[in-house]
Write a protein that holds these residues in place. Structure first.
Motif, short mmCIF file in Angstrom:
data_model
loop_
_atom_site.label_atom_id
_atom_site.label_comp_id
_atom_site.label_asym_id
_atom_site.label_seq_id
_atom_site.Cartn_x
_atom_site.Cartn_y
_atom_site.Cartn_z
N PRO A 58 0.80 -1.23 0.00
CA PRO A 58 0.00 0.00 0.00
C PRO A 58 0.84 1.28 0.00
N LEU A 59 2.07 1.21 0.51
CA LEU A 59 2.91 2.41 0.53
C LEU A 59 3.64 2.62 -0.79
N VAL A 93 7.60 8.12 3.61
CA VAL A 93 7.96 6.83 3.01
C VAL A 93 8.79 7.05 1.75
N PRO A 94 9.78 6.19 1.53
CA PRO A 94 10.50 6.27 0.26
C PRO A 94 9.60 5.75 -0.86
N SER A 97 8.64 -5.18 16.61
CA SER A 97 8.52 -3.76 16.94
C SER A 97 7.20 -3.17 16.45
N ASN A 98 6.32 -4.03 15.94
CA ASN A 98 4.99 -3.65 15.47
C ASN A 98 5.01 -3.02 14.08
N GLN A 99 6.00 -3.37 13.26
CA GLN A 99 5.99 -2.92 11.87
C GLN A 99 4.95 -3.76 11.14
N GLU A 100 3.80 -3.16 10.83
CA GLU A 100 2.71 -3.88 10.19
C GLU A 100 2.83 -3.93 8.68
N ILE A 101 3.41 -2.90 8.09
CA ILE A 101 3.59 -2.85 6.63
C ILE A 101 5.08 -2.98 6.34
#
Length: 134
Positions: free
Chosen positions: A8-9, A46-47, A95-99
C-alpha cells in the motif's frame, strides 16, 4: 526503481483515503484519513522505492526524508499547532511494523491528550515488558 505492486505504501494513489501531502524526488509525506480521528495530523514519510526498513535507505533517501520532515513540520505547525511531536521507525514484526515498507511516523502531540507526556518509549519502559531471564 524497486516496487511491490501489493504494497500500500508503494501505491498511495490506489487508496482514495490516502493523501499525498508533500513529495520530493524520492519520498512522500502521506496522511491517511482513517488515522486522523485519534492521531490528528499524523502521517508517514515513506520512500517511493520499496525498502523493507530504514536500514535499506540510500543516502539520498535519508536526505530527502530529512527535507520532507522539515517541510511536514511547517505544514503541521500551521494547520494543527501541536505542542510537540513523536517521531519513530518500527523495524520488524516484534517492533509492530505492520507494513513491510520503510516508514517514519510523524505524530503531532497535544497537551490535552490523555497520554500527553508519554513518549515513544513509554510502553517499552513498563515493568511488564521486562524480559524473562533463563
Amino acid at each position: 526503481m524497486s516496487y511491490d505492486e501489493n504494497c500500500p505504501l508503494c501505491n498511495p494513489h490506489k487508496d482514495k483515503e490516502q493523501n499525498i501531502v508533500l513529495e520530493n524526488e524520492t519520498c512522500y509525506f502521506l496522511q491517511h484519513n482513517k488515522h486522523q480521528g485519534v492521531l490528528e495530523g499524523s502521517g508517514l514519510i515513506v520512500p517511493k522505492k520499496h525498502h523493507i526498513d530504514a536500514f535499506e535507505l540510500t543516502q539520498e533517501e535519508w536526505n530527502d526524508t530529512y527535507e520532507l520532515l522539515q517541510e511536514a513540520k511547517k505544514v503541521l505547525d500551521k494547520e494543527y499547532s501541536p505542542d510537540g511531536y513523536t517521531l519513530g521507525w518500527n523495524v520488524g514484526k516484534v517492533s509492530n511494523q505492520e507494513i513491510p515498507h520503510s516508514h517514519l511516523h510523524v505524530i503531532p502531540r497535544y497537551n490535552d491528550e490523555p497520554l500527553a507526556g508519554k513518549g515513544v518509549r513509554y510502553w517499552l519502559k513498563q515493568e511488564g515488558n521486562r524480559r524473562l531471564k533463563s
